[in-house]
Design a protein around this motif. Structure first.
Motif, PDB file in Angstrom:
ATOM      1  N   ASN A   1       0.819  -1.214   0.000  1.00 50.18           N
ATOM      2  CA  ASN A   1       0.000   0.000   0.000  1.00 50.18           C
ATOM      3  C   ASN A   1       0.851   1.262   0.000  1.00 50.18           C
ATOM      4  OD1 ASN A   1      -2.452  -1.355  -0.006  1.00 50.18           O
ATOM      5  ND2 ASN A   1      -2.495  -1.518   2.216  1.00 50.18           N
ATOM      6  N   ALA A   2       1.913   1.250   0.788  1.00 52.12           N
ATOM      7  CA  ALA A   2       2.736   2.454   0.920  1.00 52.12           C
ATOM      8  C   ALA A   2       3.443   2.807  -0.378  1.00 52.12           C
ATOM      9  CB  ALA A   2       3.759   2.263   2.034  1.00 52.12           C
ATOM     10  N   LYS A   3       3.780   1.793  -1.162  1.00 48.17           N
ATOM     11  CA  LYS A   3       4.517   2.027  -2.404  1.00 48.17           C
ATOM     12  C   LYS A   3       3.614   2.008  -3.629  1.00 48.17           C
ATOM     13  CE  LYS A   3       8.859   0.071  -0.690  1.00 48.17           C
ATOM     14  NZ  LYS A   3       9.917  -0.951  -0.911  1.00 48.17           N
ATOM     15  N   ASN A   4       2.301   1.784  -3.444  1.00 53.06           N
ATOM     16  CA  ASN A   4       1.391   1.677  -4.593  1.00 53.06           C
ATOM     17  C   ASN A   4       1.934   0.708  -5.633  1.00 53.06           C
ATOM     18  OD1 ASN A   4      -0.647   3.322  -3.716  1.00 53.06           O
ATOM     19  ND2 ASN A   4      -0.537   4.742  -5.428  1.00 53.06           N
ATOM     20  N   THR A   5       2.395  -0.419  -5.164  1.00 51.24           N
ATOM     21  CA  THR A   5       3.051  -1.386  -6.040  1.00 51.24           C
ATOM     22  C   THR A   5       2.451  -2.774  -5.839  1.00 51.24           C
ATOM     23  OG1 THR A   5       5.107  -0.128  -6.038  1.00 51.24           O
ATOM     24  CG2 THR A   5       5.262  -2.451  -6.631  1.00 51.24           C
ATOM     25  N   VAL A   6       2.266  -3.459  -6.954  1.00 51.33           N
ATOM     26  CA  VAL A   6       1.824  -4.846  -6.950  1.00 51.33           C
ATOM     27  C   VAL A   6       2.987  -5.717  -7.404  1.00 51.33           C
ATOM     28  CG1 VAL A   6       0.264  -6.517  -8.001  1.00 51.33           C
ATOM     29  CG2 VAL A   6      -0.572  -4.253  -7.412  1.00 51.33           C
ATOM     30  N   TYR A   7       3.098  -6.876  -6.785  1.00 52.64           N
ATOM     31  CA  TYR A   7       4.198  -7.789  -7.091  1.00 52.64           C
ATOM     32  C   TYR A   7       3.659  -9.118  -7.620  1.00 52.64           C
ATOM     33  CZ  TYR A   7       6.675  -4.502  -4.093  1.00 52.64           C
ATOM     34  OH  TYR A   7       7.199  -3.363  -3.551  1.00 52.64           O
ATOM     35  N   LEU A   8       4.466  -9.722  -8.472  1.00 55.90           N
ATOM     36  CA  LEU A   8       4.198 -11.078  -8.924  1.00 55.90           C
ATOM     37  C   LEU A   8       5.437 -11.907  -8.627  1.00 55.90           C
ATOM     38  CD1 LEU A   8       2.315 -13.094 -10.375  1.00 55.90           C
ATOM     39  CD2 LEU A   8       3.455 -12.447 -12.517  1.00 55.90           C
ATOM     40  N   GLN A   9       5.357 -12.705  -7.578  1.00 55.02           N
ATOM     41  CA  GLN A   9       6.456 -13.591  -7.223  1.00 55.02           C
ATOM     42  C   GLN A   9       6.278 -14.888  -7.984  1.00 55.02           C
ATOM     43  OE1 GLN A   9       9.194 -13.143  -5.113  1.00 55.02           O
ATOM     44  NE2 GLN A   9       9.819 -15.127  -5.946  1.00 55.02           N
ATOM     45  N   MET A  10       7.274 -15.233  -8.776  1.00 52.74           N
ATOM     46  CA  MET A  10       7.199 -16.413  -9.628  1.00 52.74           C
ATOM     47  C   MET A  10       8.260 -17.401  -9.200  1.00 52.74           C
ATOM     48  SD  MET A  10       6.574 -14.590 -13.327  1.00 52.74           S
ATOM     49  CE  MET A  10       8.204 -13.865 -13.370  1.00 52.74           C
ATOM     50  N   ASN A  11       7.833 -18.553  -8.745  1.00 53.79           N
ATOM     51  CA  ASN A  11       8.736 -19.612  -8.307  1.00 53.79           C
ATOM     52  C   ASN A  11       8.597 -20.835  -9.198  1.00 53.79           C
ATOM     53  OD1 ASN A  11       9.469 -17.979  -6.081  1.00 53.79           O
ATOM     54  ND2 ASN A  11       7.816 -18.821  -4.830  1.00 53.79           N
ATOM     55  N   SER A  12       9.578 -21.718  -9.111  1.00 50.28           N
ATOM     56  CA  SER A  12       9.547 -22.966  -9.898  1.00 50.28           C
ATOM     57  C   SER A  12       9.246 -22.678 -11.359  1.00 50.28           C
ATOM     58  CB  SER A  12       8.503 -23.935  -9.317  1.00 50.28           C
ATOM     59  OG  SER A  12       8.772 -24.217  -7.962  1.00 50.28           O
ATOM     60  N   LEU A  13       9.955 -21.724 -11.913  1.00 52.17           N
ATOM     61  CA  LEU A  13       9.683 -21.295 -13.284  1.00 52.17           C
ATOM     62  C   LEU A  13       9.999 -22.393 -14.287  1.00 52.17           C
ATOM     63  CD1 LEU A  13      10.879 -17.627 -12.980  1.00 52.17           C
ATOM     64  CD2 LEU A  13       8.616 -18.340 -13.766  1.00 52.17           C
ATOM     65  N   LYS A  14       9.207 -22.403 -15.342  1.00 49.04           N
ATOM     66  CA  LYS A  14       9.333 -23.389 -16.410  1.00 49.04           C
ATOM     67  C   LYS A  14       9.582 -22.655 -17.720  1.00 49.04           C
ATOM     68  CE  LYS A  14       5.710 -26.112 -14.127  1.00 49.04           C
ATOM     69  NZ  LYS A  14       4.368 -26.740 -14.307  1.00 49.04           N
ATOM     70  N   PRO A  15      10.194 -23.329 -18.700  1.00 50.96           N
ATOM     71  CA  PRO A  15      10.388 -22.678 -20.002  1.00 50.96           C
ATOM     72  C   PRO A  15       9.076 -22.162 -20.596  1.00 50.96           C
ATOM     73  CG  PRO A  15      11.743 -24.636 -19.856  1.00 50.96           C
ATOM     74  CD  PRO A  15      10.888 -24.625 -18.625  1.00 50.96           C
ATOM     75  N   GLU A  16       7.990 -22.835 -20.333  1.00 46.90           N
ATOM     76  CA  GLU A  16       6.701 -22.386 -20.875  1.00 46.90           C
ATOM     77  C   GLU A  16       6.160 -21.139 -20.188  1.00 46.90           C
ATOM     78  OE1 GLU A  16       7.488 -25.461 -19.812  1.00 46.90           O
ATOM     79  OE2 GLU A  16       5.784 -26.419 -18.784  1.00 46.90           O
ATOM     80  N   ASP A  17       6.814 -20.676 -19.152  1.00 44.90           N
ATOM     81  CA  ASP A  17       6.459 -19.396 -18.534  1.00 44.90           C
ATOM     82  C   ASP A  17       7.078 -18.212 -19.277  1.00 44.90           C
ATOM     83  OD1 ASP A  17       6.842 -20.978 -15.345  1.00 44.90           O
ATOM     84  OD2 ASP A  17       4.950 -20.488 -16.343  1.00 44.90           O
ATOM     85  N   THR A  18       7.929 -18.505 -20.254  1.00 44.40           N
ATOM     86  CA  THR A  18       8.544 -17.446 -21.033  1.00 44.40           C
ATOM     87  C   THR A  18       7.484 -16.622 -21.759  1.00 44.40           C
ATOM     88  OG1 THR A  18      10.607 -18.656 -21.353  1.00 44.40           O
ATOM     89  CG2 THR A  18      10.082 -16.948 -22.972  1.00 44.40           C
ATOM     90  N   ALA A  19       7.510 -15.318 -21.532  1.00 47.03           N
ATOM     91  CA  ALA A  19       6.496 -14.428 -22.101  1.00 47.03           C
ATOM     92  C   ALA A  19       6.819 -12.990 -21.719  1.00 47.03           C
ATOM     93  CB  ALA A  19       5.107 -14.786 -21.592  1.00 47.03           C
ATOM     94  N   VAL A  20       6.102 -12.075 -22.347  1.00 45.00           N
ATOM     95  CA  VAL A  20       6.070 -10.699 -21.862  1.00 45.00           C
ATOM     96  C   VAL A  20       4.946 -10.625 -20.836  1.00 45.00           C
ATOM     97  CG1 VAL A  20       5.730  -8.276 -22.443  1.00 45.00           C
ATOM     98  CG2 VAL A  20       6.939  -9.782 -24.038  1.00 45.00           C
TER      99      VAL A  20
END
Length: 122
Positions: A74-93
Motif C-alpha cells: 500500500n505504501a509504495k502503490n506497487t503490486v508484485y508477482l512472485q514467480m517460483n519454480s519457473l518453467k520454459p513455458e512461462d517465457t512471455a512478456v
C-alpha cells in the motif's frame, strides 16, 4: 487515470524465481483490481492472476496456481508477482493491468503497463 510501470523481468533458469513489480501512479488504488497477464510469442495474451487492492483477495489461473503469488504494498502503490519454480513455458512478456470494478474477477481491464520480458531457459 492510473499509470502502470512493470519491472523485474529477465533471464532465469528453469526452477528459478523472479519477482515482477508493477508501480502504479495517478490514482487511488483502493477501488481497483490489479491483474497480471502474459503473452508468449505467437500466442494470445493469457491471464495469470489478479488481486483486489482493498482486502488483498487474490486468484490465479490454473497454469500458475501454487507457483505464482501476487501481493501489494500500500505504501509504495506497487503490486508484485512472485514467480517460483519457473518453467520454459512461462517465457512471455508479462503485463500489469488495472480496472476500477466491484468485481473480484473483471472481464476487462482499462489500464495497462508496457510489459516486461521474462525468459526461462531449460
Amino acid at each position: 487515470q492510473v499509470q502502470l510501470v512493470e519491472s523485474g523481468g529477465g533471464l532465469v533458469q528453469a526452477g528459478g524465481s523472479l519477482r515482477l513489480s508493477c508501480a502504479a501512479s495517478g490514482g487511488t488504488l483502493s477501488s481497483y483490481v490489479m491483474g497480471w497477464f502474459r503473452q508468449a510469442p505467437g500466442k494470445e495474451r493469457e491471464f495469470a492472476g489478479g488481486i483486489r487492492w482493498n482486502g488483498g483477495f487474490t486468484y490465479y489461473a490454473d497454469s500458475v496456481k501454487g507457483r505464482f503469488t501476487i501481493s501489494r504494498d500500500n505504501a509504495k502503490n506497487t503490486v508484485y508477482l512472485q514467480m517460483n519454480s519457473l518453467k520454459p513455458e512461462d517465457t512471455a512478456v508479462y503485463y500489469c493491468a488495472a480496472v476500477i470494478t466491484p468485481l473480484l474477477k473483471p472481464y476487462k481491464y482499462d489500464y495497462w503497463g508496457q510489459g516486461t520480458q521474462v525468459t526461462v531457459s531449460s
